[in-house]
Design a protein around this motif. Structure first.
Motif, PDB file in Angstrom:
ATOM      1  N   THR A 157      16.549 102.757  32.582  1.00 57.04           N
ATOM      2  CA  THR A 157      17.697 103.026  31.719  1.00 57.04           C
ATOM      3  C   THR A 157      17.321 104.050  30.661  1.00 57.04           C
ATOM      4  OG1 THR A 157      17.081 101.227  30.224  1.00 57.04           O
ATOM      5  CG2 THR A 157      18.578 100.687  32.042  1.00 57.04           C
ATOM      6  N   ASP A 163      14.536  99.630  36.272  1.00 59.37           N
ATOM      7  CA  ASP A 163      15.898 100.182  36.154  1.00 59.37           C
ATOM      8  C   ASP A 163      15.877 101.631  35.696  1.00 59.37           C
ATOM      9  OD1 ASP A 163      17.596  98.158  37.092  1.00 59.37           O
ATOM     10  OD2 ASP A 163      17.570  97.141  35.145  1.00 59.37           O
ATOM     11  N   GLU A 199      22.979  98.984  30.252  1.00 56.46           N
ATOM     12  CA  GLU A 199      23.043 100.366  30.734  1.00 56.46           C
ATOM     13  C   GLU A 199      23.111 100.446  32.244  1.00 56.46           C
ATOM     14  OE1 GLU A 199      20.289 103.146  28.945  1.00 56.46           O
ATOM     15  OE2 GLU A 199      20.124 101.857  27.190  1.00 56.46           O
ATOM     16  N   ALA A 200      22.394  99.577  32.943  1.00 59.16           N
ATOM     17  CA  ALA A 200      22.435  99.600  34.403  1.00 59.16           C
ATOM     18  C   ALA A 200      23.844  99.293  34.911  1.00 59.16           C
ATOM     19  CB  ALA A 200      21.430  98.603  34.976  1.00 59.16           C
TER      20      ALA A 200
END
Length: 374
Positions: free
Chosen positions: A302, A300, A90-91
């Motif tokens: 996400t 992150d 996702e990042a």
């Protein structure tokens, strides 16, 4: 001498010139219908396209146009992962979305993978510049990109490249937000599970002298930033386990290794959300309550991490892509990009408080057998 009779000039039916002659406009006008449509009215563009369709003409030859303009109309994105990772992580997806918004060019993904080197993919890429997305120091693909003489923007790592244009975050400072949450909750038995620290494949425990030699700057900086917080709080030995692949299955294996060897741990700090989600998977299979028996943090923010209620550090992945794209586009449009002074953009981060951190449990956790994944 008798004057030669003038005959009408014949033009090939599949050229800009023949369409221009039929419609009584210039070749530039026909070219603009394909390349600069904002310069023409919608009615004129449709007349040009209708005439082109009659001749089976689909537009200017892109190879010839590239040779004429010396522009490929594409940006090379050098990924330090396998190609599928760009669509699954996702990042990375967020970063590429931001990049696409700002470059206004095609993106040519150049996956170099974590276990193989192929600089020819870089030297042979038909692009106007490169985004180097998180590669090791002294990586041969980074060297190949610089040797092309095209504009290059480094994102995330390596840091400290002389004369490099750079976009990233302060990873060491960012991870301290998660480390302090664990300290403030009362944890003093903490382990670290980190994504790849070394360009050479390695899985397992890492000690502090070995950490100093890690050539992947992002993960090294995050681990060091966390250790600084833990050291200042008087936390004793902090075990560190690394996994070369940044996926949940690999992380779950790393969690098992870490928690089996250190049943006294009450918290695990992870340097990516993928690592943290793998820890949650392991705990679910082992019957370990999170956060009752074990607190977990990620990095992150996400969508999957937020959905799981993970306490994590948010970095602006879309914003990072936008900043890198805008910087590269500016360099491509510059008359002399080699004379441009190096630019650096450091973006802010923040903590996202979730449901995976609480006060530490009392007593050691009994080891549990976890079923192997098929």
């Amino acid at each position: 001498m008798p004057e030669r009779s003038r005959r009408p000039r014949r033009v090939s039916p599949n050229t800009l010139a023949s369409i221009a002659a039929e419609l009584g406009v210039s070749r530039t006008t026909v070219s603009n219908a394909y390349n600069r449509p904002d310069q023409l009215s919608e009615e004129l563009r449709e007349r040009i396209f209708a005439a082109a369709r009659k001749r089976g003409y689909s537009g200017p030859d892109p190879t010839a146009r590239s040779l004429r303009t010396r522009r490929a109309g594409a940006v090379g994105v050098i990924l330090t992962e396998a190609l599928h990772f760009a669509f699954e992580d996702e990042a990375s997806v967020d970063f590429l979305a931001g990049l696409a918004r700002q470059t206004r060019l095609c993106l040519t993904l150049i996956p170099v993978g974590p276990e193989e080197a192929n600089p020819a993919l870089v030297t042979g890429a038909i692009v106007d510049g490169f985004i180097v997305y998180s590669v090791p120091a002294k990586d041969p693909h980074l060297k190949a990109a610089y040797e092309r003489g095209l504009p290059v923007v480094v994102c995330d790592q390596p840091t400290g490249e002389p004369g490099a244009h750079f976009v990233g975050i302060d990873d060491a400072a960012a991870i301290t937000k998660a480390a302090r949450v664990l300290i403030d909750a009362g944890h003093r038995h903490i382990g670290i599970l980190t994504k790849r620290l070394f360009s050479t494949p390695r899985n397992g425990p890492v000690n502090r002298p070995e950490l100093a030699d890690a050539d992947l700057h992002v993960q090294r900086a995050r681990v060091r930033g966390a250790l600084d917080v833990f050291d200042a709080a008087g936390v004793g030995d902090v075990p560190i386990v690394t996994r070369h692949l940044n996926d949940r299955d690999s992380a779950a294996g790393g969690a098992g290794e870490l928690l089996t060897a250190h049943p006294e741990l009450t918290a695990v700090l992870c340097t990516t959300d993928s690592m943290a989600l793998g820890v949650l998977d392991y705990c679910a299979a082992a019957g370990i309550d999170v956060p009752g028996e074990l607190s977990v943090t990620g990095f992150d923010a996400t969508a999957a991490a937020r959905a799981a209620g993970l306490t994590t550090v948010e970095q602006p992945n879309v914003g990072k892509g936008e900043a890198a794209g805008a910087m590269l586009r500016s360099l491509i449009e510059s008359r002399d990009p080699r004379r441009e002074a190096p630019r650096e953009v450091i973006l802010p981060t923040r903590l996202i408080a979730g449901r995976t951190v609480s006060a530490p449990r009392q007593g050691a956790r009994a080891p549990r057998q976890v079923p192997r994944r098929p």
